[in-house]
Design a protein around this motif. Sequence first.
Motif, PDB file in Angstrom:
ATOM      1  N   LEU A  91       0.834  -1.206   0.000  1.00 33.58           N
ATOM      2  CA  LEU A  91       0.000   0.000   0.000  1.00 33.58           C
ATOM      3  C   LEU A  91       0.866   1.252   0.000  1.00 33.58           C
ATOM      4  O   LEU A  91       0.672   2.153  -0.819  1.00 33.58           O
ATOM      5  CB  LEU A  91      -0.935   0.007   1.212  1.00 33.58           C
ATOM      6  CG  LEU A  91      -1.689   1.308   1.468  1.00 33.58           C
ATOM      7  CD1 LEU A  91      -2.647   1.624   0.330  1.00 33.58           C
ATOM      8  CD2 LEU A  91      -2.418   1.236   2.804  1.00 33.58           C
ATOM      9  N   TYR A  92       1.835   1.314   0.906  1.00 39.65           N
ATOM     10  CA  TYR A  92       2.679   2.501   1.023  1.00 39.65           C
ATOM     11  C   TYR A  92       3.477   2.732  -0.264  1.00 39.65           C
ATOM     12  O   TYR A  92       3.595   3.868  -0.727  1.00 39.65           O
ATOM     13  CB  TYR A  92       3.615   2.389   2.219  1.00 39.65           C
ATOM     14  CG  TYR A  92       2.909   2.143   3.534  1.00 39.65           C
ATOM     15  CD1 TYR A  92       1.614   2.609   3.767  1.00 39.65           C
ATOM     16  CD2 TYR A  92       3.518   1.429   4.547  1.00 39.65           C
ATOM     17  CE1 TYR A  92       0.962   2.376   4.964  1.00 39.65           C
ATOM     18  CE2 TYR A  92       2.875   1.201   5.758  1.00 39.65           C
ATOM     19  CZ  TYR A  92       1.598   1.667   5.950  1.00 39.65           C
ATOM     20  OH  TYR A  92       0.961   1.436   7.140  1.00 39.65           O
ATOM     21  N   GLU A  93       4.012   1.669  -0.835  1.00 42.81           N
ATOM     22  CA  GLU A  93       4.774   1.814  -2.078  1.00 42.81           C
ATOM     23  C   GLU A  93       3.875   2.263  -3.224  1.00 42.81           C
ATOM     24  O   GLU A  93       4.288   3.070  -4.062  1.00 42.81           O
ATOM     25  CB  GLU A  93       5.501   0.518  -2.410  1.00 42.81           C
ATOM     26  CG  GLU A  93       6.662   0.255  -1.469  1.00 42.81           C
ATOM     27  CD  GLU A  93       7.365  -1.071  -1.709  1.00 42.81           C
ATOM     28  OE1 GLU A  93       6.763  -1.978  -2.354  1.00 42.81           O
ATOM     29  OE2 GLU A  93       8.515  -1.206  -1.242  1.00 42.81           O
ATOM     30  N   ALA A  94       2.638   1.774  -3.262  1.00 41.99           N
ATOM     31  CA  ALA A  94       1.692   2.197  -4.298  1.00 41.99           C
ATOM     32  C   ALA A  94       1.366   3.686  -4.178  1.00 41.99           C
ATOM     33  O   ALA A  94       1.018   4.327  -5.171  1.00 41.99           O
ATOM     34  CB  ALA A  94       0.411   1.371  -4.219  1.00 41.99           C
ATOM     35  N   MET A  95       1.520   4.230  -2.968  1.00 45.87           N
ATOM     36  CA  MET A  95       1.259   5.650  -2.742  1.00 45.87           C
ATOM     37  C   MET A  95       2.509   6.502  -2.969  1.00 45.87           C
ATOM     38  O   MET A  95       2.495   7.694  -2.711  1.00 45.87           O
ATOM     39  CB  MET A  95       0.721   5.849  -1.326  1.00 45.87           C
ATOM     40  CG  MET A  95      -0.594   5.131  -1.098  1.00 45.87           C
ATOM     41  SD  MET A  95      -1.194   5.329   0.573  1.00 45.87           S
ATOM     42  CE  MET A  95      -2.452   6.566   0.254  1.00 45.87           C
ATOM     43  N   GLY A  96       3.587   5.865  -3.431  1.00 41.32           N
ATOM     44  CA  GLY A  96       4.811   6.604  -3.738  1.00 41.32           C
ATOM     45  C   GLY A  96       5.807   6.699  -2.613  1.00 41.32           C
ATOM     46  O   GLY A  96       6.785   7.440  -2.706  1.00 41.32           O
ATOM     47  N   ALA A  97       5.604   5.950  -1.533  1.00 38.92           N
ATOM     48  CA  ALA A  97       6.519   5.999  -0.390  1.00 38.92           C
ATOM     49  C   ALA A  97       7.797   5.218  -0.676  1.00 38.92           C
ATOM     50  O   ALA A  97       7.768   4.192  -1.348  1.00 38.92           O
ATOM     51  CB  ALA A  97       5.837   5.439   0.854  1.00 38.92           C
ATOM     52  N   LYS A  98       8.889   5.713  -0.127  1.00 34.52           N
ATOM     53  CA  LYS A  98      10.193   5.060  -0.236  1.00 34.52           C
ATOM     54  C   LYS A  98      10.593   4.520   1.131  1.00 34.52           C
ATOM     55  O   LYS A  98      10.457   5.208   2.146  1.00 34.52           O
ATOM     56  CB  LYS A  98      11.260   6.048  -0.713  1.00 34.52           C
ATOM     57  CG  LYS A  98      10.928   6.705  -2.032  1.00 34.52           C
ATOM     58  CD  LYS A  98      10.949   5.715  -3.157  1.00 34.52           C
ATOM     59  CE  LYS A  98      10.674   6.429  -4.473  1.00 34.52           C
ATOM     60  NZ  LYS A  98      10.030   5.621  -5.442  1.00 34.52           N
ATOM     61  N   ALA A  99      11.114   3.293   1.152  1.00 34.61           N
ATOM     62  CA  ALA A  99      11.508   2.651   2.398  1.00 34.61           C
ATOM     63  C   ALA A  99      12.833   3.203   2.910  1.00 34.61           C
ATOM     64  O   ALA A  99      13.756   3.453   2.132  1.00 34.61           O
ATOM     65  CB  ALA A  99      11.634   1.144   2.207  1.00 34.61           C
ATOM     66  N   VAL A 100      12.902   3.373   4.238  1.00 38.83           N
ATOM     67  CA  VAL A 100      14.125   3.769   4.927  1.00 38.83           C
ATOM     68  C   VAL A 100      14.324   2.754   6.055  1.00 38.83           C
ATOM     69  O   VAL A 100      13.537   2.734   7.013  1.00 38.83           O
ATOM     70  CB  VAL A 100      14.017   5.194   5.510  1.00 38.83           C
ATOM     71  CG1 VAL A 100      15.269   5.551   6.294  1.00 38.83           C
ATOM     72  CG2 VAL A 100      13.741   6.210   4.420  1.00 38.83           C
ATOM     73  N   PRO A 101      15.337   1.871   5.973  1.00 40.70           N
ATOM     74  CA  PRO A 101      15.536   0.865   7.022  1.00 40.70           C
ATOM     75  C   PRO A 101      15.815   1.510   8.383  1.00 40.70           C
ATOM     76  O   PRO A 101      16.578   2.473   8.479  1.00 40.70           O
ATOM     77  CB  PRO A 101      16.752   0.077   6.536  1.00 40.70           C
ATOM     78  CG  PRO A 101      16.849   0.363   5.074  1.00 40.70           C
ATOM     79  CD  PRO A 101      16.300   1.739   4.880  1.00 40.70           C
ATOM     80  N   ALA A 108      10.871   2.658   7.967  1.00 43.41           N
ATOM     81  CA  ALA A 108       9.940   3.781   7.833  1.00 43.41           C
ATOM     82  C   ALA A 108       9.678   3.944   6.351  1.00 43.41           C
ATOM     83  O   ALA A 108      10.474   3.514   5.518  1.00 43.41           O
ATOM     84  CB  ALA A 108      10.542   5.053   8.419  1.00 43.41           C
ATOM     85  N   PHE A 109       8.564   4.543   6.012  1.00 45.73           N
ATOM     86  CA  PHE A 109       8.248   4.869   4.621  1.00 45.73           C
ATOM     87  C   PHE A 109       8.044   6.364   4.555  1.00 45.73           C
ATOM     88  O   PHE A 109       7.340   6.949   5.379  1.00 45.73           O
ATOM     89  CB  PHE A 109       7.025   4.108   4.143  1.00 45.73           C
ATOM     90  CG  PHE A 109       7.345   2.685   3.797  1.00 45.73           C
ATOM     91  CD1 PHE A 109       7.661   2.325   2.502  1.00 45.73           C
ATOM     92  CD2 PHE A 109       7.389   1.721   4.781  1.00 45.73           C
ATOM     93  CE1 PHE A 109       7.997   1.028   2.186  1.00 45.73           C
ATOM     94  CE2 PHE A 109       7.722   0.412   4.476  1.00 45.73           C
ATOM     95  CZ  PHE A 109       8.028   0.068   3.173  1.00 45.73           C
TER      96      PHE A 109
END
Length: 114
Positions: A91-101, A108-109
């Motif tokens: 969901l978060y990636e579909a909304m354009g969020a980028k992962a931060v380990p 975090a996204f």
Amino acid sequence: MKTDWRFEESEQRRHYVIEPWLDGRRVGRAHGWFEPGESFVLEKIEIDSRQRSRGYGSTVIEQLRQKAREKACRELVINNVRSSNHRAIALYEAMGAKAVPLSASLCAFVITPP
């Protein structure tokens, strides 16, 4: 869907709670904090298990994005997401969020701009 917002201020941070309601029943809750002009942080989002996959989580996040823009925040941060939570990550990636380990099991996204 109706949503209720509550805000509190403590020093520089402002804390919020948002609760989505459907037909007079609360179907979820999200809370976090923000610093105007800086970050708008979502610490936790919960959607009733019987109401998942119906778009309520997406709707809440879109409302958070709008609130972040209203507060002139430069980013929306979705904090402490378990790496095993594949549905949320999709969901978060579909909304354009980028992962931060953050650790081996948490990330975090970040959505920039919100």
